[in-house]
Design a protein around this motif. Structure first.
Motif, short mmCIF file in Angstrom:
data_model
loop_
_atom_site.label_atom_id
_atom_site.label_comp_id
_atom_site.label_asym_id
_atom_site.label_seq_id
_atom_site.Cartn_x
_atom_site.Cartn_y
_atom_site.Cartn_z
N GLY A 194 1.12 -1.25 -0.11
CA GLY A 194 -0.13 -0.26 0.21
C GLY A 194 0.53 1.33 -0.12
O GLY A 194 1.66 1.01 0.82
N TRP A 195 -0.24 2.49 -0.72
CA TRP A 195 0.92 3.35 -0.21
C TRP A 195 1.34 4.30 0.78
O TRP A 195 2.48 4.06 0.72
N LEU A 196 0.81 3.48 1.73
CA LEU A 196 1.72 4.02 3.43
C LEU A 196 2.73 3.87 3.76
O LEU A 196 4.00 4.23 4.62
N ARG A 197 2.79 2.13 3.53
CA ARG A 197 3.53 1.24 4.01
C ARG A 197 4.83 1.84 2.12
O ARG A 197 5.97 1.68 3.21
N GLY A 198 4.76 2.13 1.41
CA GLY A 198 6.46 2.74 1.16
C GLY A 198 6.43 4.20 1.60
O GLY A 198 7.77 4.45 1.12
N ALA A 199 5.68 4.80 1.33
CA ALA A 199 5.45 5.97 1.80
C ALA A 199 6.64 6.35 2.39
O ALA A 199 8.13 6.96 2.93
N LEU A 200 6.46 5.31 3.90
CA LEU A 200 7.26 5.26 5.30
C LEU A 200 8.27 4.52 5.10
O LEU A 200 9.23 5.58 5.83
N GLY A 201 8.50 3.81 4.28
CA GLY A 201 9.68 3.44 3.28
C GLY A 201 10.91 4.23 3.05
O GLY A 201 11.90 4.50 3.91
N ALA A 202 10.31 4.98 2.24
CA ALA A 202 10.94 5.94 1.97
C ALA A 202 11.53 7.21 2.88
O ALA A 202 12.78 7.66 2.50
N LEU A 203 10.52 7.44 3.62
CA LEU A 203 10.72 8.56 4.71
C LEU A 203 12.22 8.23 4.96
O LEU A 203 12.87 8.44 5.61
N ILE A 204 12.15 7.11 5.98
CA ILE A 204 13.23 6.37 6.50
C ILE A 204 14.25 6.90 6.40
O ILE A 204 15.74 6.51 6.71
N GLY A 205 14.39 5.80 4.56
CA GLY A 205 14.99 6.07 3.87
C GLY A 205 15.92 7.11 3.98
O GLY A 205 17.55 7.15 4.05
N ILE A 206 15.46 8.26 3.21
CA ILE A 206 16.32 9.32 2.72
C ILE A 206 16.12 10.14 4.00
O ILE A 206 18.38 10.64 4.41
N ALA A 207 15.75 10.03 5.02
CA ALA A 207 16.42 10.45 6.37
C ALA A 207 17.18 9.95 6.91
O ALA A 207 18.81 10.64 7.46
N LEU A 208 18.05 8.53 7.26
CA LEU A 208 18.33 7.51 7.54
C LEU A 208 20.00 8.15 6.39
O LEU A 208 21.07 8.11 6.70
N ALA A 209 19.95 7.86 4.82
CA ALA A 209 20.99 8.85 3.96
C ALA A 209 21.46 10.00 4.51
O ALA A 209 22.56 10.62 4.14
N GLY A 210 20.60 10.71 4.55
CA GLY A 210 20.62 12.23 4.69
C GLY A 210 21.32 12.70 5.88
O GLY A 210 22.17 13.67 5.58
N VAL A 211 20.77 12.15 7.15
CA VAL A 211 21.53 12.61 8.24
C VAL A 211 22.79 11.83 8.08
O VAL A 211 23.80 12.36 8.42
#
Length: 228
Positions: free
Chosen positions: A18-35
Motif C-alpha cells: 500500500g501507499w503508506l508502507r512505501g511512503a514510510l519506507g522512503a521517509l526512513i531511507g532518505i532520512a537515514l541517508a541524509g543524516v
C-alpha cells in the motif's frame, strides 16, 4: 493485469504494498541517508542528491521490480554518476556531455545488468555538475556512495521486516497435476511469447511464470469443485 494490481495497491494505505508502507519506507531511507551523509560531509559538500529520491520510490514502492534490486540501485547509480563526471570533464559543451552521459549510462547499465532509471538522472546531474559546481570524482565518495549504500541498507531492513524479502526472490510456481488443460502450459511457451513481444517488462520471468501457474491452479480448483 499488472496495471490493475498496481492500481489496487495505490488505493489502499497499508495492505500488500500500500501507499503508506512505501511512503514510510522512503521517509526512513532518505532520512537515514541524509543524516548520516551530512555527519560525514565536510564543509559545504552536498549531503543528498536528487536521484536518490527516485531510487527510494523503486526500492520501497515496487521492491519486486528488477529495476529496484540492490545491484541495480548500487551499480546503476554509481556507474552512471562516474560516466557523467567523466564526460562532463572530457566534453566542453554541457548539453552534449549530458546527452552522451545519459545514453552511455543506459548502455552500460544494461550490459552490467543493473538498469536503474535514476541512473539516468545521476549521469545527467554529474555531467552538468562538473560545469556548474566544479564537481570532481570526489563527489562519488561524498555524497553519492553513502547515499546509495544507506538507502540499500534501509531498503533491506524495511522491506524484510514488512514481509517483502529484499533482494526479491520469485514466488515458487506450484506444480500442477498432469493430464489437465492447465498442465499443457510449458516454460518454453512463456519464453516464446516474451521473445515474440520483444519488449522489456518490469517483472521477472520467474514471477510471471509463478503468477500464471497460480491462476491455473485456481481455475483448476474451481473446475474440480463444479463451479466452471
Amino acid at each position: 493485469m499488472l496495471r490493475k494490481g498496481i492500481a489496487a495497491a495505490q488505493g489502499r494505505p497499508i495492505g500488500r504494498l500500500g501507499w503508506l508502507r512505501g511512503a514510510l519506507g522512503a521517509l526512513i531511507g532518505i532520512a537515514l541517508a541524509g543524516v548520516v551523509t551530512k555527519l560525514l560531509a565536510e564543509g559545504s559538500a552536498p549531503w543528498l542528491v536528487a536521484p536518490i529520491g527516485a531510487s527510494a520510490v523503486l526500492v520501497f514502492a515496487v521492491p519486486a521490480s528488477p529495476l529496484a534490486q540492490p545491484w541495480s540501485v548500487l551499480g546503476g547509480n554509481m556507474i552512471s554518476a562516474a560516466i557523467g563526471l567523466a564526460l562532463g570533464h572530457a566534453i566542453g559543451a554541457p548539453w552534449l556531455a549530458a546527452s552522451l552521459a545519459v545514453g552511455l549510462a543506459i548502455a552500460v547499465m544494461t550490459l552490467a545488468r543493473c538498469l536503474h532509471p535514476p541512473g539516468g538522472a545521476c549521469a545527467l546531474l554529474c555531467a552538468l555538475g562538473v560545469k556548474t559546481s566544479g564537481w570532481t570524482f570526489a563527489v562519488l565518495l561524498m555524497p553519492f556512495l553513502p547515499n546509495v549504500v544507506l538507502l540499500i541498507l534501509a531498503g533491506w531492513a524495511y522491506n524484510t521486516l514488512t514481509g517483502h524479502p529484499w533482494p526479491h526472490r520469485p514466488h515458487p510456481a506450484p506444480a500442477l497435476p498432469p493430464g489437465t488443460w492447465a498442465g499443457t502450459y510449458e516454460p518454453a511457451d512463456l519464453d516464446a511469447v516474451l521473445e515474440s513481444w520483444d519488449e522489456v517488462l518490469d517483472v521477472d520471468r520467474e514471477d510471471l511464470d509463478a503468477l500464471f501457474r497460480e491462476v491455473e491452479q485456481r481455475v483448476l480448483t474451481r473446475w474440480k469443485a463444479g463451479g466452471q
